[in-house]
Design a protein around this motif. Sequence first.
Motif, mmCIF file in Angstrom:
data_model
loop_
_atom_site.group_PDB
_atom_site.id
_atom_site.type_symbol
_atom_site.label_atom_id
_atom_site.label_comp_id
_atom_site.label_asym_id
_atom_site.label_seq_id
_atom_site.Cartn_x
_atom_site.Cartn_y
_atom_site.Cartn_z
ATOM 1 N N LEU A 65 0.829 -1.208 0.000
ATOM 2 C CA LEU A 65 0.000 0.000 0.000
ATOM 3 C C LEU A 65 0.865 1.260 0.000
ATOM 4 C CD1 LEU A 65 -2.855 -1.110 2.416
ATOM 5 C CD2 LEU A 65 -3.069 -0.596 -0.008
ATOM 6 N N ASN A 66 2.004 1.205 0.659
ATOM 7 C CA ASN A 66 2.926 2.347 0.625
ATOM 8 C C ASN A 66 3.460 2.580 -0.782
ATOM 9 O OD1 ASN A 66 2.629 2.816 3.336
ATOM 10 N ND2 ASN A 66 4.662 2.108 3.933
ATOM 11 N N THR A 67 3.707 1.503 -1.503
ATOM 12 C CA THR A 67 4.178 1.629 -2.882
ATOM 13 C C THR A 67 3.122 2.310 -3.741
ATOM 14 O OG1 THR A 67 5.547 -0.366 -2.695
ATOM 15 C CG2 THR A 67 4.992 0.369 -4.909
ATOM 16 N N ALA A 68 1.861 1.935 -3.527
ATOM 17 C CA ALA A 68 0.761 2.554 -4.275
ATOM 18 C C ALA A 68 0.644 4.038 -3.940
ATOM 19 C CB ALA A 68 -0.547 1.829 -3.963
ATOM 20 N N ILE A 69 0.755 4.373 -2.659
ATOM 21 C CA ILE A 69 0.676 5.779 -2.238
ATOM 22 C C ILE A 69 1.855 6.570 -2.807
ATOM 23 C CG2 ILE A 69 0.814 7.348 -0.249
ATOM 24 C CD1 ILE A 69 -0.732 5.245 1.357
ATOM 25 N N SER A 70 3.036 5.974 -2.792
ATOM 26 C CA SER A 70 4.223 6.641 -3.333
ATOM 27 C C SER A 70 4.090 6.872 -4.832
ATOM 28 C CB SER A 70 5.482 5.802 -3.054
ATOM 29 O OG SER A 70 5.752 5.730 -1.671
ATOM 30 N N LEU A 83 -6.152 5.922 -0.596
ATOM 31 C CA LEU A 83 -5.378 4.736 -0.233
ATOM 32 C C LEU A 83 -5.034 4.726 1.247
ATOM 33 C CD1 LEU A 83 -3.011 4.584 -3.328
ATOM 34 C CD2 LEU A 83 -4.731 2.885 -2.701
ATOM 35 N N LEU A 84 -4.735 5.906 1.783
ATOM 36 C CA LEU A 84 -4.451 6.004 3.218
ATOM 37 C C LEU A 84 -5.678 5.598 4.022
ATOM 38 C CD1 LEU A 84 -2.677 6.840 5.616
ATOM 39 C CD2 LEU A 84 -3.510 9.190 5.300
ATOM 40 N N SER A 85 -6.860 6.034 3.563
ATOM 41 C CA SER A 85 -8.109 5.680 4.233
ATOM 42 C C SER A 85 -8.341 4.170 4.191
ATOM 43 C CB SER A 85 -9.282 6.407 3.570
ATOM 44 O OG SER A 85 -10.506 6.023 4.157
ATOM 45 N N VAL A 86 -8.072 3.571 3.023
ATOM 46 C CA VAL A 86 -8.231 2.120 2.875
ATOM 47 C C VAL A 86 -7.278 1.391 3.812
ATOM 48 C CG1 VAL A 86 -7.845 0.179 1.310
ATOM 49 C CG2 VAL A 86 -9.050 2.206 0.497
ATOM 50 N N GLU A 87 -6.054 1.904 3.894
ATOM 51 C CA GLU A 87 -5.038 1.275 4.737
ATOM 52 C C GLU A 87 -5.453 1.301 6.208
ATOM 53 O OE1 GLU A 87 -0.204 1.665 5.477
ATOM 54 O OE2 GLU A 87 -1.120 2.342 3.611
ATOM 55 N N SER A 108 0.067 1.529 9.444
ATOM 56 C CA SER A 108 0.710 2.619 8.707
ATOM 57 C C SER A 108 2.021 2.977 9.398
ATOM 58 C CB SER A 108 -0.204 3.848 8.663
ATOM 59 O OG SER A 108 -1.448 3.538 8.070
ATOM 60 N N ASN A 109 2.962 3.541 8.639
ATOM 61 C CA ASN A 109 4.233 3.941 9.228
ATOM 62 C C ASN A 109 4.639 5.324 8.718
ATOM 63 O OD1 ASN A 109 5.151 3.463 6.617
ATOM 64 N ND2 ASN A 109 6.027 1.477 7.117
ATOM 65 N N THR A 110 5.853 5.723 9.034
ATOM 66 C CA THR A 110 6.325 7.058 8.655
ATOM 67 C C THR A 110 6.294 7.247 7.149
ATOM 68 O OG1 THR A 110 7.797 7.076 10.583
ATOM 69 C CG2 THR A 110 8.250 8.680 8.847
ATOM 70 N N ILE A 111 6.667 6.205 6.409
ATOM 71 C CA ILE A 111 6.671 6.285 4.942
ATOM 72 C C ILE A 111 5.263 6.570 4.431
ATOM 73 C CG2 ILE A 111 7.078 4.995 2.820
ATOM 74 C CD1 ILE A 111 9.242 3.430 4.285
ATOM 75 N N THR A 112 4.272 5.920 5.019
ATOM 76 C CA THR A 112 2.879 6.100 4.612
ATOM 77 C C THR A 112 2.465 7.564 4.710
ATOM 78 O OG1 THR A 112 2.427 3.936 5.626
ATOM 79 C CG2 THR A 112 0.525 5.259 4.937
ATOM 80 N N PHE A 113 2.679 8.154 5.878
ATOM 81 C CA PHE A 113 2.225 9.525 6.111
ATOM 82 C C PHE A 113 3.070 10.541 5.349
ATOM 83 C CE2 PHE A 113 0.660 7.266 9.948
ATOM 84 C CZ PHE A 113 -0.689 7.509 9.772
ATOM 85 N N ASN A 114 4.367 10.307 5.273
ATOM 86 C CA ASN A 114 5.231 11.238 4.536
ATOM 87 C C ASN A 114 4.868 11.286 3.056
ATOM 88 O OD1 ASN A 114 6.648 11.931 6.812
ATOM 89 N ND2 ASN A 114 8.444 10.697 6.353
ATOM 90 N N ALA A 115 4.608 10.110 2.468
ATOM 91 C CA ALA A 115 4.247 10.056 1.051
ATOM 92 C C ALA A 115 2.894 10.725 0.816
ATOM 93 C CB ALA A 115 4.203 8.607 0.574
ATOM 94 N N THR A 116 1.951 10.519 1.726
ATOM 95 C CA THR A 116 0.627 11.134 1.587
ATOM 96 C C THR A 116 0.716 12.654 1.707
ATOM 97 O OG1 THR A 116 -0.378 9.160 2.593
ATOM 98 C CG2 THR A 116 -1.745 11.136 2.436
ATOM 99 N N ILE A 117 1.466 13.130 2.684
ATOM 100 C CA ILE A 117 1.649 14.578 2.876
ATOM 101 C C ILE A 117 2.334 15.185 1.662
ATOM 102 C CG2 ILE A 117 2.879 16.335 4.224
ATOM 103 C CD1 ILE A 117 2.479 14.492 6.679
ATOM 104 N N SER A 118 3.355 14.507 1.140
ATOM 105 C CA SER A 118 4.071 14.997 -0.040
ATOM 106 C C SER A 118 3.152 15.068 -1.251
ATOM 107 C CB SER A 118 5.258 14.080 -0.345
ATOM 108 O OG SER A 118 5.946 14.509 -1.493
ATOM 109 N N ALA A 119 2.260 14.081 -1.388
ATOM 110 C CA ALA A 119 1.304 14.077 -2.501
ATOM 111 C C ALA A 119 0.388 15.289 -2.422
ATOM 112 C CB ALA A 119 0.484 12.791 -2.488
#
Length: 208
Positions: A159-164, A178-182, A189-200
């Motif tokens: 899921l992190n790959t999809a968000i990235s 995707l974050l909601s689905v996760e 979820s981890n730091t990568i998840t939230f960082n990628a979502t915020i960056s998006a």
Amino acid sequence: LQLFSNMMPSTLELSMPTFNAAINACNKSGKWENALRWFSVMAWDAVKINMIAGSSMISACASGDEWARAVQLFSKMLQGNVELDTITYVAAISACADGGEWQQALQIFKEMDQSGLKLDTMTYNVAMSACEKNGMWKNALQLLRQAQDYVIECNTSILNTAISACEQVGQWERALQLLSVEMQSQVESNTITFNATISACQKGAEWE
């Protein structure tokens, strides 16, 4: 490696396990040229190439940015009717991903599916990563949907790959979905998840 090098010019009869160990050692130490040398000797001595040596050689080429060699070797193994496993296919897909050859990566992924081998989370993640690294977010999400249809366990990594993939092109709405689905699926979820979502979200705001 020095031990194996000392054996090379000797008259010792080298067996398949010896070649496998030598190539694997070269792979782990990042010396793809040495791995290729051993692989060539293996073929010269008419030692049958097996999937262990082949997978290690493909990985060694990938680590040395020699994706073309990796794909060439993979093709030879297919043509030579060498039994391939998930590790071999994943190594070849990863080599293509690192070389920016996402279409070739997906082709190998397709061949794996047709081979009858079971596609698992790792396989999907590597194929999605090839798309993510090359900005092909739609293809990455298509693979995610396919994995979900096949009831493949979607863990944090996939899921992190999809968000990235969405983050790369500023698809912030998709990233949030995707974050909601996760979070709803109880996937951690981890730091990568939230960082990628915020960056998006940041990139989406910049592009609008």
